[in-house]
Write a protein that holds these residues in place. Structure first.
Motif, PDB file in Angstrom:
ATOM      1  N   ARG A  59      38.194  34.906  47.324  1.00  0.00           N
ATOM      2  CA  ARG A  59      39.540  34.998  47.905  1.00  0.00           C
ATOM      3  C   ARG A  59      40.604  34.317  47.044  1.00  0.00           C
ATOM      4  NH1 ARG A  59      40.268  38.902  49.798  1.00  0.00           N
ATOM      5  NH2 ARG A  59      38.437  39.361  48.539  1.00  0.00           N
ATOM      6  N   ARG A  60      40.197  33.495  46.087  1.00  0.00           N
ATOM      7  CA  ARG A  60      41.190  32.729  45.322  1.00  0.00           C
ATOM      8  C   ARG A  60      41.222  33.077  43.842  1.00  0.00           C
ATOM      9  NH1 ARG A  60      38.626  29.402  48.847  1.00  0.00           N
ATOM     10  NH2 ARG A  60      37.199  28.636  47.228  1.00  0.00           N
ATOM     11  N   ASP A  61      40.464  34.080  43.455  1.00  0.00           N
ATOM     12  CA  ASP A  61      40.397  34.450  42.047  1.00  0.00           C
ATOM     13  C   ASP A  61      40.255  35.960  41.944  1.00  0.00           C
ATOM     14  OD1 ASP A  61      40.230  34.324  39.311  1.00  0.00           O
ATOM     15  OD2 ASP A  61      38.458  33.028  39.247  1.00  0.00           O
ATOM     16  N   GLY A  62      40.668  36.487  40.824  1.00  0.00           N
ATOM     17  CA  GLY A  62      40.579  37.927  40.620  1.00  0.00           C
ATOM     18  C   GLY A  62      40.674  38.269  39.152  1.00  0.00           C
ATOM     19  N   LEU A  63      40.440  39.543  38.861  1.00  0.00           N
ATOM     20  CA  LEU A  63      40.505  40.043  37.496  1.00  0.00           C
ATOM     21  C   LEU A  63      41.100  41.442  37.534  1.00  0.00           C
ATOM     22  CD1 LEU A  63      39.783  40.077  34.470  1.00  0.00           C
ATOM     23  CD2 LEU A  63      37.455  40.741  35.112  1.00  0.00           C
ATOM     24  N   ILE A  64      42.242  41.603  36.903  1.00  0.00           N
ATOM     25  CA  ILE A  64      42.877  42.919  36.801  1.00  0.00           C
ATOM     26  C   ILE A  64      42.714  43.390  35.362  1.00  0.00           C
ATOM     27  CG2 ILE A  64      44.971  44.259  37.189  1.00  0.00           C
ATOM     28  CD1 ILE A  64      43.845  42.785  39.681  1.00  0.00           C
ATOM     29  N   GLN A  65      41.938  44.441  35.188  1.00  0.00           N
ATOM     30  CA  GLN A  65      41.725  45.015  33.864  1.00  0.00           C
ATOM     31  C   GLN A  65      42.669  46.209  33.697  1.00  0.00           C
ATOM     32  OE1 GLN A  65      39.243  44.571  30.970  1.00  0.00           O
ATOM     33  NE2 GLN A  65      41.127  45.650  30.411  1.00  0.00           N
ATOM     34  N   PHE A  66      43.641  46.094  32.813  1.00  0.00           N
ATOM     35  CA  PHE A  66      44.531  47.215  32.545  1.00  0.00           C
ATOM     36  C   PHE A  66      43.825  48.197  31.627  1.00  0.00           C
ATOM     37  CE2 PHE A  66      47.256  43.673  33.718  1.00  0.00           C
ATOM     38  CZ  PHE A  66      48.010  44.271  34.727  1.00  0.00           C
ATOM     39  N   VAL A  67      44.005  49.488  31.927  1.00  0.00           N
ATOM     40  CA  VAL A  67      43.253  50.530  31.232  1.00  0.00           C
ATOM     41  C   VAL A  67      44.179  51.615  30.705  1.00  0.00           C
ATOM     42  CG1 VAL A  67      41.199  50.130  32.662  1.00  0.00           C
ATOM     43  CG2 VAL A  67      42.867  51.869  33.357  1.00  0.00           C
ATOM     44  N   ARG A  68      43.642  52.396  29.786  1.00  0.00           N
ATOM     45  CA  ARG A  68      44.356  53.567  29.296  1.00  0.00           C
ATOM     46  C   ARG A  68      44.240  54.687  30.321  1.00  0.00           C
ATOM     47  NH1 ARG A  68      41.309  51.360  25.206  1.00  0.00           N
ATOM     48  NH2 ARG A  68      42.534  50.412  23.495  1.00  0.00           N
ATOM     49  N   ALA A  69      44.920  55.793  30.069  1.00  0.00           N
ATOM     50  CA  ALA A  69      44.928  56.903  31.024  1.00  0.00           C
ATOM     51  C   ALA A  69      43.524  57.423  31.308  1.00  0.00           C
ATOM     52  CB  ALA A  69      45.814  58.031  30.509  1.00  0.00           C
ATOM     53  N   ASP A  70      42.623  57.330  30.312  1.00  0.00           N
ATOM     54  CA  ASP A  70      41.260  57.832  30.496  1.00  0.00           C
ATOM     55  C   ASP A  70      40.318  56.788  31.077  1.00  0.00           C
ATOM     56  OD1 ASP A  70      40.944  56.091  28.404  1.00  0.00           O
ATOM     57  OD2 ASP A  70      40.061  57.544  27.018  1.00  0.00           O
ATOM     58  N   ASP A  71      40.853  55.658  31.539  1.00  0.00           N
ATOM     59  CA  ASP A  71      40.105  54.587  32.188  1.00  0.00           C
ATOM     60  C   ASP A  71      39.408  53.653  31.208  1.00  0.00           C
ATOM     61  OD1 ASP A  71      39.685  53.402  34.670  1.00  0.00           O
ATOM     62  OD2 ASP A  71      37.706  54.292  34.937  1.00  0.00           O
ATOM     63  N   SER A  72      39.604  53.830  29.923  1.00  0.00           N
ATOM     64  CA  SER A  72      39.020  52.906  28.944  1.00  0.00           C
ATOM     65  C   SER A  72      39.845  51.625  28.913  1.00  0.00           C
ATOM     66  CB  SER A  72      38.969  53.548  27.556  1.00  0.00           C
ATOM     67  OG  SER A  72      40.269  53.877  27.104  1.00  0.00           O
ATOM     68  N   PRO A  73      39.191  50.465  28.722  1.00  0.00           N
ATOM     69  CA  PRO A  73      39.899  49.192  28.883  1.00  0.00           C
ATOM     70  C   PRO A  73      40.815  48.850  27.721  1.00  0.00           C
ATOM     71  CG  PRO A  73      37.637  48.812  28.204  1.00  0.00           C
ATOM     72  CD  PRO A  73      37.760  50.286  28.455  1.00  0.00           C
ATOM     73  N   ARG A  74      41.965  48.280  28.054  1.00  0.00           N
ATOM     74  CA  ARG A  74      42.812  47.611  27.083  1.00  0.00           C
ATOM     75  C   ARG A  74      42.366  46.148  27.015  1.00  0.00           C
ATOM     76  NH1 ARG A  74      47.520  50.673  26.229  1.00  0.00           N
ATOM     77  NH2 ARG A  74      47.877  52.329  27.764  1.00  0.00           N
ATOM     78  N   GLU A  75      42.878  45.417  26.066  1.00  0.00           N
ATOM     79  CA  GLU A  75      42.584  43.987  26.026  1.00  0.00           C
ATOM     80  C   GLU A  75      43.400  43.223  27.065  1.00  0.00           C
ATOM     81  OE1 GLU A  75      40.307  41.972  24.599  1.00  0.00           O
ATOM     82  OE2 GLU A  75      39.376  43.900  24.161  1.00  0.00           O
ATOM     83  N   ALA A  76      44.473  43.819  27.564  1.00  0.00           N
ATOM     84  CA  ALA A  76      45.342  43.142  28.521  1.00  0.00           C
ATOM     85  C   ALA A  76      44.639  42.962  29.862  1.00  0.00           C
ATOM     86  CB  ALA A  76      46.629  43.927  28.709  1.00  0.00           C
ATOM     87  N   VAL A  77      44.645  41.715  30.364  1.00  0.00           N
ATOM     88  CA  VAL A  77      44.072  41.424  31.672  1.00  0.00           C
ATOM     89  C   VAL A  77      44.973  40.434  32.399  1.00  0.00           C
ATOM     90  CG1 VAL A  77      41.689  41.807  30.933  1.00  0.00           C
ATOM     91  CG2 VAL A  77      42.665  39.507  30.822  1.00  0.00           C
ATOM     92  N   LEU A  78      44.822  40.400  33.708  1.00  0.00           N
ATOM     93  CA  LEU A  78      45.468  39.404  34.552  1.00  0.00           C
ATOM     94  C   LEU A  78      44.349  38.700  35.303  1.00  0.00           C
ATOM     95  CD1 LEU A  78      48.244  38.348  35.650  1.00  0.00           C
ATOM     96  CD2 LEU A  78      47.994  40.049  37.484  1.00  0.00           C
ATOM     97  N   THR A  79      44.405  37.371  35.384  1.00  0.00           N
ATOM     98  CA  THR A  79      43.300  36.634  35.988  1.00  0.00           C
ATOM     99  C   THR A  79      43.821  35.562  36.950  1.00  0.00           C
ATOM    100  OG1 THR A  79      43.272  35.046  34.147  1.00  0.00           O
ATOM    101  CG2 THR A  79      41.822  36.976  33.958  1.00  0.00           C
ATOM    102  N   GLY A  80      42.882  34.954  37.667  1.00  0.00           N
ATOM    103  CA  GLY A  80      43.192  33.812  38.511  1.00  0.00           C
ATOM    104  C   GLY A  80      43.810  34.165  39.849  1.00  0.00           C
ATOM    105  N   ARG A  81      44.577  33.218  40.385  1.00  0.00           N
ATOM    106  CA  ARG A  81      45.177  33.411  41.704  1.00  0.00           C
ATOM    107  C   ARG A  81      46.185  34.555  41.717  1.00  0.00           C
ATOM    108  NH1 ARG A  81      44.381  29.495  45.599  1.00  0.00           N
ATOM    109  NH2 ARG A  81      43.249  27.634  44.910  1.00  0.00           N
TER     110      ARG A  81
END
Length: 369
Positions: A321-343
């Motif tokens: 409930r207090r942590d998370g991981l947002i993986q930003f992806v390209r249009a085809d769902d392949s991962p970018r290096e950009a992420v958002l983490t934490g609260r």
């Protein structure tokens, strides 16, 4: 003559499709679902861990829409007679069928799963797991996909006295970027979740799992998240399906074998013009359900339907409930290096999840999840 539209299944895609069909087609819409409640499937790992979920009666969500609700289990479809069969023995005739029976945990691919494992793929099963965890001392979460990651993190955070181990056939988080995988490992270390990846489970037993190499991993509770499958209803009805039983559809989500049938959500094998097949996900099901019903309405109105257009934006993963991981992806769902983490990532994910319920109440909203 008023067109009869039956929607089979009231998950994320089915409920939205029923409300949109009533709004956009002017047809007589019947929604048939096994339960009288809308299940927030993306929160079932929270329920399993011991948290309470908000009760969402389908009757309340359908109030004022004109959609007729039938609480019954779909057992089959007579494609020739255009009739949906239910467990109570009733037949629901249709002129157009929206097939939205979704998916469920694959309990047959590995011996012992059906007999000994728990899942978070349905409300009743998640509730059974919650009851089991009250007496458990050790848990193995089988499967390193997003469902397994969220379940392991939620259980470990909510029940810190439990020994939690995640077992994955591939590298943990192999669909994520390197940065995201490192964060995931650190978070599991903080939560005390042991990871065994790159190993395959050959059997599930009452006292744990047996790996293909013969090693026994002990646990008094096994949570199975290693794969999903779809009901056999479409295949048994004679609809064209792929190797996994998902209905084959054209670029407007109409069945390639039965043009009076539309498939939405996990039950549909949706391919884009470039050949990309969309994965089973809430983020896929909601916007494509809008496309499907728009196409149905256009055809009923004598207009040419527009093909599906879709691109992925991110993958949202809760880590308790207090942590998370947002993986930003390209249009085809392949991962970018950009992420958002934490609260902040946890709040982001919570906003998305609440947004799905807002969409179910108002399904004409943009479905950019």
């Amino acid at each position: 003559m008023t067109v009869r539209i039956v929607v089979a299944g009231a998950g994320y895609a089915g409920l939205a499709a029923a409300k949109l069909a009533a709004r956009w087609t002017g047809g007589a819409v019947t929604l048939v679902n096994e339960h009288d409640r809308f299940v927030e499937r993306v929160r079932l790992h929270q329920l399993a861990a011991g948290q309470q979920l908000r009760d969402r009666p389908l009757a309340e969500l359908l109030e004022g829409t004109g959609v007729r609700l039938v609480v019954d289990r779909v057992t089959g479809v007579d494609a020739a007679a255009r009739e949906v069969h239910t467990a109570s023995g009733h037949g629901l005739g249709y002129d157009r069928l929206i097939y939205a029976l979704g998916s469920h945990a694959d309990m047959t691919s590995v011996p012992g799963v059906a007999e000994h494992a728990y899942t978070v793929a349905g409300f009743d099963r998640a509730r059974m797991l919650r009851e089991r965890l009250g007496d458990a001392q050790s848990v193995i979460v089988a499967g390193g996909g997003l469902t397994g990651i969220e379940a392991a993190a939620e259980i470990a955070e909510t029940r810190p006295a439990l020994k939690v181990r995640l077992v994955s056939g591939g590298v943990l988080g192999d669909a994520l970027s390197e940065r995201a995988r490192r964060y995931l490992r650190r978070t599991f270390g903080r939560l005390g979740v042991e990871v065994r990846d790159g190993v395959r489970i050959a059997e599930v037993r009452e006292d744990g799992v047996v790996l293909e190499q013969g090693e026994h991993l002990a646990a008094d509770t096994v949570v199975w998240t290693a794969g999903f499958t779809v009901p056999a209803v479409a295949r048994e009805a004679g609809f064209a399906v792929d190797a996994h039983g998902r209905m084959l559809v054209d670029d407007t989500l109409r069945s390639v074998s039965h043009p009076e049938v539309t498939a939405v959500g996990d039950a549909a094998a949706i391919r884009l013009a470039d050949g990309q097949q969309l994965r089973m996900a809430c983020a896929t099901g909601l916007p494509t359900a809008q496309t499907a019903v728009r196409a149905l309405a256009a055809r009923l109105d004598g207009r040419a339907p527009k093909p599906v257009r879709f691109r992925y934006v991110n993958q949202c993963i809760s880590l308790g409930r207090r942590d998370g991981l947002i993986q930003f992806v390209r249009a085809d769902d392949s991962p970018r290096e950009a992420v958002l983490t934490g609260r902040l990532a946890a709040r982001y994910k919570e906003t998305i999840v609440r947004g799905t319920v807002l969409f179910e109440r108002h399904p004409t909203l943009p479905a950019g999840f």
